[in-house]
Design a protein around this motif. Structure first.
Motif, PDB file in Angstrom:
ATOM      1  N   ALA A   1       7.483  11.973   5.553  1.00  0.00           N
ATOM      2  CA  ALA A   1       6.214  11.300   5.796  1.00  0.00           C
ATOM      3  C   ALA A   1       5.041  12.147   5.309  1.00  0.00           C
ATOM      4  O   ALA A   1       5.024  13.363   5.505  1.00  0.00           O
TER       5      ALA A   1
ATOM      6  N   GLY B   1       1.495   7.342   5.201  1.00  0.00           N
ATOM      7  CA  GLY B   1       0.638   6.706   6.175  1.00  0.00           C
ATOM      8  C   GLY B   1      -0.804   7.106   5.932  1.00  0.00           C
ATOM      9  O   GLY B   1      -1.078   8.258   5.576  1.00  0.00           O
TER      10      GLY B   1
ATOM     11  N   ARG C   1       0.678  12.245   5.265  1.00  0.00           N
ATOM     12  CA  ARG C   1      -0.511  11.740   5.963  1.00  0.00           C
ATOM     13  C   ARG C   1      -1.711  11.930   5.042  1.00  0.00           C
ATOM     14  O   ARG C   1      -2.065  13.062   4.702  1.00  0.00           O
TER      15      ARG C   1
ATOM     16  N   TYR D   1       9.033   9.702  -0.704  1.00  0.00           N
ATOM     17  CA  TYR D   1       8.074   9.937   0.370  1.00  0.00           C
ATOM     18  C   TYR D   1       7.577   8.609   0.929  1.00  0.00           C
ATOM     19  O   TYR D   1       7.445   7.612   0.208  1.00  0.00           O
ATOM     20  N   VAL D   2       7.267   8.604   2.206  1.00  0.00           N
ATOM     21  CA  VAL D   2       6.631   7.471   2.849  1.00  0.00           C
ATOM     22  C   VAL D   2       5.238   7.912   3.282  1.00  0.00           C
ATOM     23  O   VAL D   2       5.068   9.002   3.827  1.00  0.00           O
TER      24      VAL D   2
ATOM     25  N   ALA E   1       4.444   3.489   6.434  1.00  0.00           N
ATOM     26  CA  ALA E   1       4.578   4.516   7.481  1.00  0.00           C
ATOM     27  C   ALA E   1       3.623   4.200   8.606  1.00  0.00           C
ATOM     28  O   ALA E   1       2.556   3.640   8.389  1.00  0.00           O
TER      29      ALA E   1
END
Length: 252
Positions: A10, A48, A12, A45-46, A250
């Motif tokens: 994840a 958010g 950010r 990759y994810v 995400a």
């Protein structure tokens, strides 16, 4: 090394409301969020997105609380603490003003005497930023972009520099009674600004993410995705653009 097959890591990324590029009210975060998710998804990759004021995003990036921020231009002061990705799209900053103001300009000195609204955390190009720091221009800063247009409508400022696509997207969403139809822009651009993803400087993880993102972005360009994206932005059809790569979601 990218995450192992089947394992999603994840990320950010900080951003802010900047329609039509980024939009918190949309479940997908807007057109550039769709692009960045798809590019990173190809490397496992994810992503958010978290929405904050622009200057707070930069502070959080410097403190290591975000993996990256977007979309920003690569001003000199930002490059002191960040590194820039390859360009996502190009933008054009122009001066918005009321139609009843006979405004024309050719250089920074022509802006003296005008009340100019600016937004905290923004860079408007080296020449303009330097003139502000030197006190040569009369500016009124606000924390939200729409405040600049409201001040313009109320005649509390004369000029409001803004990305042209963003400015008209904001004006189209305002109720008619607020007087958006009385606002136009000067055709001479204040700044031509490629927009980027910014990573924290001198961070090994950032260096790896930057390489992977730029490699993926080049593949999207080769497939024609970036050209279609720029055309959609220029034509006011950004909401209809979808990347050809996969998109992973995400939780913020």
């Amino acid at each position: 090394m990218t995450p192992a097959q089947g394992e999603l890591k994840a990320l950010r990324i900080g951003t802010g409301d900047w329609v039509p590029y980024v939009e918190q009210a949309r479940s997908d975060g807007g057109v550039l969020a769709r692009l960045i998710r798809a590019v990173f998804a190809e490397s496992g990759y994810v992503v958010g997105f978290v929405f904050h004021p622009w200057d707070r995003n930069l502070l959080m990036l410097r403190k290591g609380e975000l993996h990256a921020v977007m979309p920003y231009n690569c001003s000199v002061d930002r490059l002191e603490s960040a590194v820039c990705s390859d360009p996502l799209v190009r933008g054009e900053v122009v001066f918005f003003h009321r139609r009843d103001l006979a405004f024309d300009w050719h250089g920074i000195d022509d802006l003296k005497g005008y009340r100019i609204g600016t937004t905290l955390g923004y860079s408007y190009g080296l020449a303009f930023d330097r003139a502000v720091v030197q006190g040569r221009l009369q500016t009124e800063r606000s924390g939200k972009e729409y405040t600049g247009f409201r001040l313009l409508e109320l005649k509390r400022i004369d000029l409001f520099p803004q990305n042209r696509a963003v400015g008209y997207a904001m004006l189209r969403r305002q109720p008619p009674e607020l007087g958006a139809a009385a606002i136009t822009h000067h055709p001479r651009p204040l700044n031509l600004e490629p927009l980027h993803l910014l990573f924290r400087k001198d961070d090994p993880q950032s260096a790896q993410l930057l390489r992977q993102f730029n490699d993926g972005l080049r593949r999207f360009a080769e497939r024609g995705d970036l050209l279609r994206l720029q055309q959609a932005l220029d034509n006011g059809n950004a909401d209809d653009w979808q990347p050809s790569g996969p998109i992973q979601a995400a939780r913020d």
